[in-house]
Design a protein around this motif. Sequence first.
Motif: not given
Lengths: 237, 237, 237, 237
Positions: A237, B236, C126, C128, C167-169, C174-175, C177, D126, D128, D168-169, D173-175
């Motif tokens: 990103e 957030v 995004r 993943w 899993a989304s970003w 937020e994240v 499932r 971050r 969660w 985690s965020w 760009g990753e989770v």
Amino acid sequence: MVSVTVWNEYVQERTDEEVAAVYPDGIHAVLAEALESRGHDVRVATFDEPDHGLTDAVLDDTDALVWWGHKAHQAVEDAVVERVCEHVYDGMGFVPLHSAHFSKAFKRLMGTPCSLRYRESGERERVWVVDPGHPIADGLDESFVVPETEMYGEPFAVPEPDRLVFASWFEGGEVFRSGCCYRRGSGRIFYFRPGHETYPVYEVPVVREVLDNAVRWAAAGVDEAVPTVNRAVDPVE
Amino acid sequence: MVSVTVWNEYVQERTDEEVAAVYPDGIHAVLAEALESRGHDVRVATFDEPDHGLTDAVLDDTDALVWWGHKAHQAVEDAVVERVCEHVYDGMGFVPLHSAHFSKAFKRLMGTPCSLRYRESGERERVWVVDPGHPIADGLDESFVVPETEMYGEPFAVPEPDRLVFASWFEGGEVFRSGCCYRRGSGRIFYFRPGHETYPVYEVPVVREVLDNAVRWAAAGVDEAVPTVNRAVDPVE
Amino acid sequence: MVSVTVWNEYVQERTDEEVAAVYPDGIHAVLAEALESRGHDVRVATFDEPDHGLTDAVLDDTDALVWWGHKAHQAVEDAVVERVCEHVYDGMGFVPLHSAHFSKAFKRLMGTPCSLRYRESGERERVWVVDPGHPIADGLDESFVVPETEMYGEPFAVPEPDRLVFASWFEGGEVFRSGCCYRRGSGRIFYFRPGHETYPVYEVPVVREVLDNAVRWAAAGVDEAVPTVNRAVDPVE
Amino acid sequence: MVSVTVWNEYVQERTDEEVAAVYPDGIHAVLAEALESRGHDVRVATFDEPDHGLTDAVLDDTDALVWWGHKAHQAVEDAVVERVCEHVYDGMGFVPLHSAHFSKAFKRLMGTPCSLRYRESGERERVWVVDPGHPIADGLDESFVVPETEMYGEPFAVPEPDRLVFASWFEGGEVFRSGCCYRRGSGRIFYFRPGHETYPVYEVPVVREVLDNAVRWAAAGVDEAVPTVNRAVDPVE
């Protein structure tokens, strides 16, 4: 049609008369014949071969690896065990049978002791289908019988199976989780309890049917190399 | 010390002589006594009470709800079932016994048919500890016997348990997953198979020991309201 | 080639101009076209039809049921929900999309509130691949982007998925499932998060690729009727 | 109050100035102080000690073993790894932190590669709470921030967690699945992602709160020796 490799330590059939009487050409020969008769492309590999017969070339060409071992577990080379595990991670199916619950590869893939209770007393086993919607139970009746076998009893020290396909009842009073599915990386693992070196369990037609279903299911994992190393990456990103 | 509510439909004990002979004051009375004798704070609730005895006030004050039902499953009001489920989501333990596998609340929490095979023939059941490290198996031997009981057989149409604590062997040839743990929201659920309205199963000391362990375990869920509605939120980051 | 039924409540496309502008023929039309273009045999069914278009005949002929709903969840008849669940138990695949996390059928199959946090703000998502060895991830890159979407955030009140595929970003922090596999009875369930009524998410090529993989996977459940009633049986031993 | 052993390879703090600046007395000192300040009974053990400080006597007296390792994973003796695993099987808790995802003990207990994607770029994380009803999330807000950290991204090659507590965020760009619970034998395992040798992550109050919850949860496994060998038994019926 699945490309199967049947691995056998091939020890007791050559050293123990009682075993030789039941499996004169080795347990692998009976297993191979059972799977070939159902149309699979079967190769065998044994302990005595270089690399125990399990080179990268062989494993690359294997969709499902069926494993028989009993007396020689500890003698299997760690490098070969590692190679088997890595092929599982990359999508190869793995079908450890009976005493292979204590093989190095199965124990390493489970991460648990894999211990159990046992009794060699030729008692009757009734195998129940716990999960009739699982492909490995396809076409089976609600239960089937192995007339004479070694007993395996709980607790079986494995992780909770992803799916429990079979559970066994034994004449002498025990129960056992006899068909356990797991995934490790991209690979599918099916532990199948029935089998023994002095009872001709792999001649029982319904047991052969299960073996057929098992290699089909195990082989259907996606071929996808799960990296065994960490990878440094750039932000997205 | 756990705050337990024992719920009983309390039907057969008042309409069926054979049942009344075994449980003259209702199955709830025996269950309550078993749990009180182990130091728990026990209240009972039955079908005939307003709201089946399960008001919000009662459930708010309940750490573990033990459920007995058989003939009146369908007559239980949906609003009460909903209320029970919501308290489970918020951390209340739920311990359905034997025929409560077919209660509305258990079926709703599982999302599956929860069907099974059965036979009323007074046969012997041997319950094996499959997961000796689970708190509900704490202090038990490797197996215990219920001398006379109704048989329940696989397939038991439930989701794969989070942990399988017990599996049963029956004289007549079947096996069954007799102690199954689940989580729904913040709540812990333990389905326990042994029990019957015409066999005094809840007088068997080891069965009472399991009930004690079960309510302790089930009550230990974190009290945390899992929202049942969606919530709009601001970014957030 | 899978026999797919795409169900849509088909409400907002006819009552809300903004939605109509994105999906003039209904979301079902776009979903059907996406799946037909990949060779599947697709039928559509909508809320207004008798039985919401989901008769036993239709469901008997459906290998995978794709579900879109948002405003009319509560109005779906319980008898139809029951029928859908029973077909899932018997092996039909079920693929609820996005806001269908709150459909009656998905909630009933999960046994949990299925609630989540959300924000309609057109932010970037995004997705993943968490489980690259799963068939639904077959052929995908490590991640893919949905340029503008509604956000869904954790906690998502569902049971632990059998396998978590995506899993989304989200841009806003937020994240989630986003791709969750379950089994109920013999049926396979795949919840897929991406999608929205005012963003043309189902025009994104990679999202259509996932839908294709998803119906193939969901349809591959074994057809096996799991009984919804208990059965009395005779001893086998 | 939990009897905790904090293990640290203690390499980079003595060889790398940047690390020494953040953790002058070793990461173990900060971890020990964090847990002692919450009332736990903490001992430390490091790589250089005989048996890496992890004798049977030490492990017998440990309810939860916290593990930090990074550069010396491969140098840890197999016999000690085996000993750690056996204590886990017997009920000892195990809490590998951050780069300990690649420790021998965690990999052996998982049976998978445990590989992941990473980036050292001081970005914001971050975390969660995915499972607010889990004891390790007790008392936490919906999410918390680690201001500067190394990124870990999916796919994380582990078995499906029994329960996923955190996800985690990352700014880039990753989770990532940041808090994963497993059981092996009687022992509880909690992998916790946050932490780094050059960012003072273990000074962040909420991270210390998680560590406190984690050792309490991990220590609560039942002490029950799961045999690591097979046992011959007599019939019970």
